[in-house]
Scaffold this active site. Sequence first.
Site, PDB file in Angstrom:
ATOM      1  CB  SER A  46      47.918  43.980  31.636  1.00  0.00           C
ATOM      2  OG  SER A  46      49.097  43.201  31.643  1.00  0.00           O
ATOM      3  CE1 TYR A 135      51.507  39.168  30.177  1.00  0.00           C
ATOM      4  CE2 TYR A 135      50.241  39.146  32.180  1.00  0.00           C
ATOM      5  CZ  TYR A 135      50.511  39.831  30.899  1.00  0.00           C
ATOM      6  OH  TYR A 135      49.858  40.731  30.377  1.00  0.00           O
ATOM      7  CE  LYS A 163      48.791  37.121  28.598  1.00  0.00           C
ATOM      8  NZ  LYS A 163      48.972  38.591  28.501  1.00  0.00           N
ATOM      9  CB  THR A 165      52.368  39.849  26.465  1.00  0.00           C
ATOM     10  OG1 THR A 165      51.629  38.966  26.571  1.00  0.00           O
ATOM     11  CG2 THR A 165      51.730  41.201  25.667  1.00  0.00           C
ATOM     12  N   GLY A 187      50.951  36.426  23.385  1.00  0.00           N
ATOM     13  CA  GLY A 187      50.023  37.394  24.240  1.00  0.00           C
ATOM     14  C   GLY A 187      49.816  38.767  23.237  1.00  0.00           C
ATOM     15  CD  GLU A 190      48.939  43.724  18.670  1.00  0.00           C
ATOM     16  OE1 GLU A 190      48.115  43.024  19.108  1.00  0.00           O
ATOM     17  OE2 GLU A 190      49.367  44.560  19.192  1.00  0.00           O
TER      18      GLU A 190
HETATM   19  O1  MN9 Z   1      46.962  40.115  27.304  1.00  0.00           O
HETATM   20  C1  MN9 Z   1      47.429  41.991  25.883  1.00  0.00           C
HETATM   21  N1  MN9 Z   1      48.810  42.666  26.392  1.00  0.00           N
HETATM   22  C2  MN9 Z   1      48.730  43.291  27.284  1.00  0.00           C
HETATM   23  C3  MN9 Z   1      47.397  40.545  26.333  1.00  0.00           C
HETATM   24  O2  MN9 Z   1      47.751  43.880  27.938  1.00  0.00           O
HETATM   25  C4  MN9 Z   1      50.111  44.026  27.746  1.00  0.00           C
HETATM   26  C5  MN9 Z   1      47.334  41.942  24.299  1.00  0.00           C
HETATM   27  O3  MN9 Z   1      46.045  41.420  24.000  1.00  0.00           O
HETATM   28  C6  MN9 Z   1      47.286  43.449  23.921  1.00  0.00           C
HETATM   29  O4  MN9 Z   1      46.663  44.181  24.524  1.00  0.00           O
HETATM   30  C7  MN9 Z   1      47.060  43.592  22.281  1.00  0.00           C
HETATM   31  C8  MN9 Z   1      47.199  45.249  21.754  1.00  0.00           C
HETATM   32  O5  MN9 Z   1      48.676  45.170  21.737  1.00  0.00           O
HETATM   33  O6  MN9 Z   1      47.795  42.699  21.515  1.00  0.00           O
END
Ligand code: MN9
Length: 289
Positions: A46, A135, A163, A165, A187, A190
């Site tokens: 993404s 993912y 992964k 997220t 993923g 935070e």
């Molecule tokens: O690749 C990212 N997730 C998305 C992982 O883009 C959906 C995360 O790094 C987030 O951007 C990040 C902020 O919520 O944790």
Amino acid sequence: MRSFKGIFPALVTPFNKEGDFDRTALKKLITWNMDKGVSGFYVGGSTGESYLLSLEERKAILEMVVETVNNEADVIVNIGSFSTRDGIALAKHADALKVDAISSVPPFYFKFTIDEYYRYYLDIANEVSVPMIVYNVPAMSGISFSDQDIEKFLSEERIIGMKHTSYDLFQLQQIIGKFPEKSLFIGHDEIYLSALSIGAEAAIGSTFNFMAEKFIRIQKHFQAGELDSALKLQSEANQIIQVLVKIGVFKGVKAALEMLGVPCGTCRKPFQPLSKEALADLEGVMDLL
Ligand code: MN9
């Protein structure tokens, strides 16, 4: 079995003034991060604005990454597409480049059955020798896999990890417990420290494009049992992430890179450039880096 560990930036796709993929900027971004000690890169996710790129651009970007990394770090590429057919084409291209793993978001827009998602992963994985990493990104794909769905995927030999997220650490912990030999990436940057505490050993994230050092330090403090220091760093990172989430993560990550002297342009339309106020908000937290 291949087991991935450490910090993997989900690479942004640098664009030049004309809006084309910027090879020089991508090279610089990769070497800059390798010097910081990242374990590898996640290409075409993404964060890489994959679904705003043509298949040809996605291939060209991967070729550039593989060449620049030169086997000195791992390369994982999201080949996720709307159709199995495009997925296979990208997977074969990635396989020929000898990447370490392919990965895929479930095909989105149409609502498929769980069996169709399952077949999608296997149809692609069975066409190539490189292993597959699922993912799981419900907020973007709109598809929420149950624990049983994920177990079904990970029970397959060709699927070596996921992964995750998602903020559901309970789900991730169950999966880690059931599949300790698989590579399970958190993923969401935070909750990196929280994920380490439930046994995760690898992370893929957009903010690692410019904050990899901080996260590598969190990992080291965690491993040394220095939890106060680890938590302090995670809290600093989270103050930056809070602003990124508010202004738009991918646009914000590119703006942060520009501030740090690694310009990667702006995001492709329909994304719009950040306002002066948004940039000022970001500038206001950058000294927490
Ligand atoms: O690749 C990212 N997730 C998305 C992982 O883009 C959906 C995360 O790094 C987030 O951007 C990040 C902020 O919520 O944790």
